[in-house]
Each structure stands twice: as C-alpha cells, then as structure tokens.
Motif scaffolding. Structure first.
Motif, PDB file in Angstrom:
ATOM      1  N   THR A 101       0.818  -1.217   0.000  1.00  0.00           N
ATOM      2  CA  THR A 101       0.000   0.000   0.000  1.00  0.00           C
ATOM      3  C   THR A 101       0.856   1.273   0.000  1.00  0.00           C
ATOM      4  N   PRO A 102       0.734   2.071  -1.066  1.00  0.00           N
ATOM      5  CA  PRO A 102       1.471   3.343  -1.155  1.00  0.00           C
ATOM      6  C   PRO A 102       0.611   4.575  -0.841  1.00  0.00           C
ATOM      7  N   ALA A 103      -0.672   4.392  -0.544  1.00  0.00           N
ATOM      8  CA  ALA A 103      -1.566   5.560  -0.398  1.00  0.00           C
ATOM      9  C   ALA A 103      -1.305   6.313   0.904  1.00  0.00           C
ATOM     10  N   THR A 104      -1.570   7.594   0.886  1.00  0.00           N
ATOM     11  CA  THR A 104      -1.408   8.433   2.079  1.00  0.00           C
ATOM     12  C   THR A 104      -2.524   9.473   2.126  1.00  0.00           C
ATOM     13  N   GLY A 105      -2.840   9.939   3.322  1.00  0.00           N
ATOM     14  CA  GLY A 105      -3.971  10.858   3.509  1.00  0.00           C
ATOM     15  C   GLY A 105      -3.551  12.319   3.491  1.00  0.00           C
ATOM     16  N   ILE A 106      -3.795  12.972   2.375  1.00  0.00           N
ATOM     17  CA  ILE A 106      -3.368  14.364   2.215  1.00  0.00           C
ATOM     18  C   ILE A 106      -4.575  15.246   1.988  1.00  0.00           C
ATOM     19  N   LYS A 107      -4.586  16.418   2.617  1.00  0.00           N
ATOM     20  CA  LYS A 107      -5.601  17.418   2.283  1.00  0.00           C
ATOM     21  C   LYS A 107      -4.913  18.709   1.868  1.00  0.00           C
ATOM     22  N   ARG A 108      -5.436  19.285   0.798  1.00  0.00           N
ATOM     23  CA  ARG A 108      -4.951  20.600   0.407  1.00  0.00           C
ATOM     24  C   ARG A 108      -5.762  21.629   1.176  1.00  0.00           C
ATOM     25  N   ALA A 120      -7.806   4.999  11.773  1.00  0.00           N
ATOM     26  CA  ALA A 120      -6.906   3.876  12.059  1.00  0.00           C
ATOM     27  C   ALA A 120      -5.498   4.357  12.409  1.00  0.00           C
ATOM     28  N   GLY A 121      -5.187   5.635  12.127  1.00  0.00           N
ATOM     29  CA  GLY A 121      -3.876   6.183  12.460  1.00  0.00           C
ATOM     30  C   GLY A 121      -3.041   6.469  11.226  1.00  0.00           C
ATOM     31  N   SER A 122      -3.265   5.694  10.174  1.00  0.00           N
ATOM     32  CA  SER A 122      -2.594   5.919   8.886  1.00  0.00           C
ATOM     33  C   SER A 122      -3.389   5.166   7.830  1.00  0.00           C
ATOM     34  N   VAL A 123      -3.192   5.526   6.571  1.00  0.00           N
ATOM     35  CA  VAL A 123      -3.859   4.780   5.504  1.00  0.00           C
ATOM     36  C   VAL A 123      -3.320   3.349   5.472  1.00  0.00           C
ATOM     37  N   THR A 124      -2.030   3.220   5.731  1.00  0.00           N
ATOM     38  CA  THR A 124      -1.414   1.890   5.789  1.00  0.00           C
ATOM     39  C   THR A 124      -2.107   1.009   6.834  1.00  0.00           C
ATOM     40  N   ALA A 125      -2.377   1.577   8.008  1.00  0.00           N
ATOM     41  CA  ALA A 125      -3.066   0.827   9.068  1.00  0.00           C
ATOM     42  C   ALA A 125      -4.501   0.498   8.659  1.00  0.00           C
ATOM     43  N   LEU A 126      -5.150   1.441   7.982  1.00  0.00           N
ATOM     44  CA  LEU A 126      -6.513   1.209   7.480  1.00  0.00           C
ATOM     45  C   LEU A 126      -6.531   0.005   6.536  1.00  0.00           C
ATOM     46  N   VAL A 127      -5.551  -0.048   5.642  1.00  0.00           N
ATOM     47  CA  VAL A 127      -5.433  -1.169   4.707  1.00  0.00           C
ATOM     48  C   VAL A 127      -5.206  -2.472   5.475  1.00  0.00           C
ATOM     49  N   ALA A 128      -4.285  -2.433   6.427  1.00  0.00           N
ATOM     50  CA  ALA A 128      -3.980  -3.653   7.202  1.00  0.00           C
ATOM     51  C   ALA A 128      -5.223  -4.148   7.938  1.00  0.00           C
ATOM     52  N   PHE A 141       6.507   2.951  -0.989  1.00  0.00           N
ATOM     53  CA  PHE A 141       6.338   3.857  -2.143  1.00  0.00           C
ATOM     54  C   PHE A 141       5.419   5.043  -1.834  1.00  0.00           C
ATOM     55  N   HIS A 142       5.272   5.392  -0.545  1.00  0.00           N
ATOM     56  CA  HIS A 142       4.393   6.501  -0.154  1.00  0.00           C
ATOM     57  C   HIS A 142       4.891   7.858  -0.658  1.00  0.00           C
ATOM     58  N   ASN A 143       6.201   7.990  -0.791  1.00  0.00           N
ATOM     59  CA  ASN A 143       6.791   9.322  -0.960  1.00  0.00           C
ATOM     60  C   ASN A 143       7.395   9.543  -2.341  1.00  0.00           C
ATOM     61  N   LEU A 144       6.948   8.769  -3.310  1.00  0.00           N
ATOM     62  CA  LEU A 144       7.522   8.899  -4.650  1.00  0.00           C
ATOM     63  C   LEU A 144       6.659   9.824  -5.504  1.00  0.00           C
ATOM     64  N   ALA A 145       7.300  10.780  -6.155  1.00  0.00           N
ATOM     65  CA  ALA A 145       6.579  11.680  -7.053  1.00  0.00           C
ATOM     66  C   ALA A 145       6.217  10.904  -8.310  1.00  0.00           C
ATOM     67  N   ALA A 146       4.918  10.811  -8.594  1.00  0.00           N
ATOM     68  CA  ALA A 146       4.445   9.944  -9.674  1.00  0.00           C
ATOM     69  C   ALA A 146       5.015  10.343 -11.030  1.00  0.00           C
ATOM     70  N   GLY A 147       5.047  11.639 -11.309  1.00  0.00           N
ATOM     71  CA  GLY A 147       5.519  12.102 -12.611  1.00  0.00           C
ATOM     72  C   GLY A 147       6.970  11.733 -12.863  1.00  0.00           C
TER      73      GLY A 147
END
Lengths: 222, 222
Positions: A101-108, A120-128, A141-147
């Motif tokens: 799981t590479p997803a993370t919870g971001i708000k602009r 759950a504390g993190s998206v990773t924990a939610l997935v688990a 892979f949470h912190n990789l710039a997709a482009g």
C-alpha cells in the motif's frame, strides 16, 4: 514475479508499472475497475516500453482478476478507494500473496498540504485492518513523485521506506523496490510507524511549492 | 549578528552554538536557567573551538539575560520547557528580534518513535501562540541530529526546513542556517506547515534504528 497494480491506470500505478517493466524481469499486470481502461493503459505502457526497445507484454484486467493472477498486489488507488478496492479483491488474496500500500492521507488546505490520517492512524493501518487477517501487508512507495517515476529518463537517486509486521513480505518488497534503478529501500520498522512516513508526502509538496527549481521531489536519508 | 541559544547547554543547543561559532562570524551566547551552568558550557565550547585554532569568546547567562542581549533567540529547550522558557524571557523579546524554535513533540512507544503534537497542532505553533504577538517566530532546525551537528568533523550535506509567517524573519534565519557549512535551508511555507516537518524527526530515529550503518540521520530533498 508477477506484480498486479490495482488502480494501475493512475499516476503512481503508471510509474511503478513502467519502472518494474523497464528495470526488472518481473511481469507487470494492470488492474482497474474498468477492464477496458486497464487494457488501454496496458497498451500505452507497452508502446512506451517498445519505443525504448523493450518488447514486453503488459496485460490489463479488472482489479479482482489482476489480483488473482499476481503474487504481489499493489493497491495504487487513492485513499478514498482503498476500502472498496480491497473489498473487490478480497477473495483473490491469500497468505502467499503480499499486499503493498502506497496511499497516504493528504488534504490541500488554504495554508498548504497537510497530513490527515484516517481514524486507524494511517492509511497503511486502514489497509492492514481491511484485508483478510492472513494476508501480509507492506507499506511502501508513499513518498515517490508519480511524474518523476513515470518518466523513465528521470534519475531517481532517492529512498523509499518500508513498513511491515511480516519480515518475509517486507523482504519481498525490498527486493522489488531495489530492482528499480536509483531507488534505495530502507526499513521503517513495523506498520505502526507508517503515519510519519505518510506525513512526508504533503511535506514534499509544500517544499516543491515554496522553492524554485525543486519539483517532483523525493528524499534521501543520509 | 548576536545569537542567543536558550537551553544552549543541551544537545541541539551545543551543536548550533559550535557550528555558528566555527563556520560564521556571528557571536554566540549561551542561556540556561542556571547561569553557572551556562558559563561552564560556554567555557567548554571555547575550549573545543580553541583546540581547532579558533579564538572566540562564548559567554553564558541566564536565559532572560541571554535573550536580552541577542537579536536572534533560539529556543533550544525540550518541548516540555518551551512554555516556561518563553515566560521567563518574554520581557526580553521585541518586534526587532526573531525567535527560532527547533523543538518537536516525540514520544518513544513500544513499536517505535511517534509524533505527538500538542493541542496547538505543532510545537512550533505552540511557541507562536506563547510569544508576545509582535515577536516574529521561525520554525527551523527541527530535523538535525544533535550529535552530528556538535561533531565539527562530521560532514552535513543535509537540509533544514524553515517555516514562518514573517518573510523578513524567515530570511534572517535562512542566512544563519546557510552560514553553517553543508546545511541547505529550504522554505517550508508558513507556520501552519510545521507539523509535517516536526513529524520527520521521529521518522529519522526509526530509520536509524532499523537500518545498519545509518545513524544520526539527516535528510536531503532532491
């Protein structure tokens, strides 16, 4: 190894698919809710790889069919699709698979990008929490710039952090990560350490926004 | 420029004091609740610098007297001493000063080090709330490993992130930070972006704990 990228038509999915297909011998398959979209994107990736002299087959399926065919399943979907995607593929996952799981919870927000974890504390924990109990989960892979990842001409020279409670699953993903040229995989400890890793992603966006010449940022620990 | 390091007898204070004294022409003064302790540590720093052929004077005072003498005041105290230290020096701060806060809220838990911000959202925000309204606050130096900073033989080659709502104060601290050899200062945006920066510190500790050969870690954005 066969790697399924669920949501592999999205930006981080595209980057990981192209990098693994280009730098390693692993077989990459693309999953999407819409199998036609998955196949169309898989064709695009084949064309991109072919333009670089690489003749590989990339197949596209529904998420469930992609998960069923793979040993490593990457949940490359936005955080708000994590739960329904897991539900859709749950029967295709077993204790012999690894869910990444590479997803993370971001708000602009008005003053910048901020980390907003789920309860759950993190998206990773939610997935688990959401996957069947016997399926090993690795946050990566949470912190990789997709482009930057999707641009095969772009040098990486950056790190990715792995968290997992299952050492064998973590080692599997470490080897997959290090197969990507210029990417170093570091051990971030157990799943409980995911929040601080996920929080790094909005920070990278804030830094890119406030510093000329820095964009699609990654991080190297030294 | 004259820089007061409140809590300058502690580990991050020592590192910043030695680096500024060694790499720049700024005058460093040490503050502590106990002026004798401040003077004793200041003497130690002088001896260390003298052993490297640098003949500079480092003075030690109570925190309030140190703050009174300086233009830039660094609150190099643990987060639980932030509020009482600000109270002790409040009368010595004016709108012409800059208050710098490097503290972050970390808890060691069974499964790793985690970020625990105060109710204000970050320690940086807590500091900004506690100082008199007209005193500009800059968050900086949150992610520097104290031991590596204090070892003048250690190469840095790392970044520090600055957050502030006052651009002039931020620029003052940027110049101070970049005066330290091997340290690059990046703009993290406004004070509201501090939490994600502070959360990087427990992450650095977790990474150092789980990866052989990595210790006293810093970070470079690239």
């Amino acid at each position: 190894m066969r790697i399924a990228l669920l949501g592999g038509t999205g930006d981080i999915g595209e980057g990981l698919a192209l990098r693994w297909a280009y730098h390693t011998d692993h077989e990459v398959i693309i999953g999407s809710r819409d199998p036609d979209k998955a196949r169309a994107k898989a064709d695009e990736y084949e064309t991109e790889l072919s333009s670089r002299g690489l003749d590989v087959k990339v197949n596209g399926f529904t998420n469930a069919m992609a998960a069923d065919r793979a040993t490593v399943v990457v949940l490359a979907v936005p955080p708000y699709h994590v739960s329904d995607t897991i539900e859709a593929v749950s029967d295709s996952l077993s204790e012999d698979d690894v869910l990444v799981t590479p997803a993370t919870g971001i708000k602009r927000e008005e003053d910048g990008f901020h980390y907003h974890p789920p309860k759950a504390g993190s998206v990773t924990a939610l997935v688990a929490d959401a996957v069947p109990d016997n399926v090993p989960v690795v946050g990566a892979f949470h912190n990789l710039a997709a482009g930057r990842l999707a641009d095969l001409d772009a040098d990486l020279g950056i790190d990715t952090l792995l968290v997992a409670d299952d050492p064998d699953a973590k080692e599997t993903v470490r080897l997959l990560a290090e197969g990507i040229e210029g990417l170093r995989a570091l051990d971030g400890g157990g799943l409980a350490n995911a929040a601080e890793i996920e929080a790094l992603t909005p920070l990278l966006i804030n830094i890119a926004q406030h510093n000329d010449g820095l964009h699609d940022l990654g991080v190297r620990f030294r």
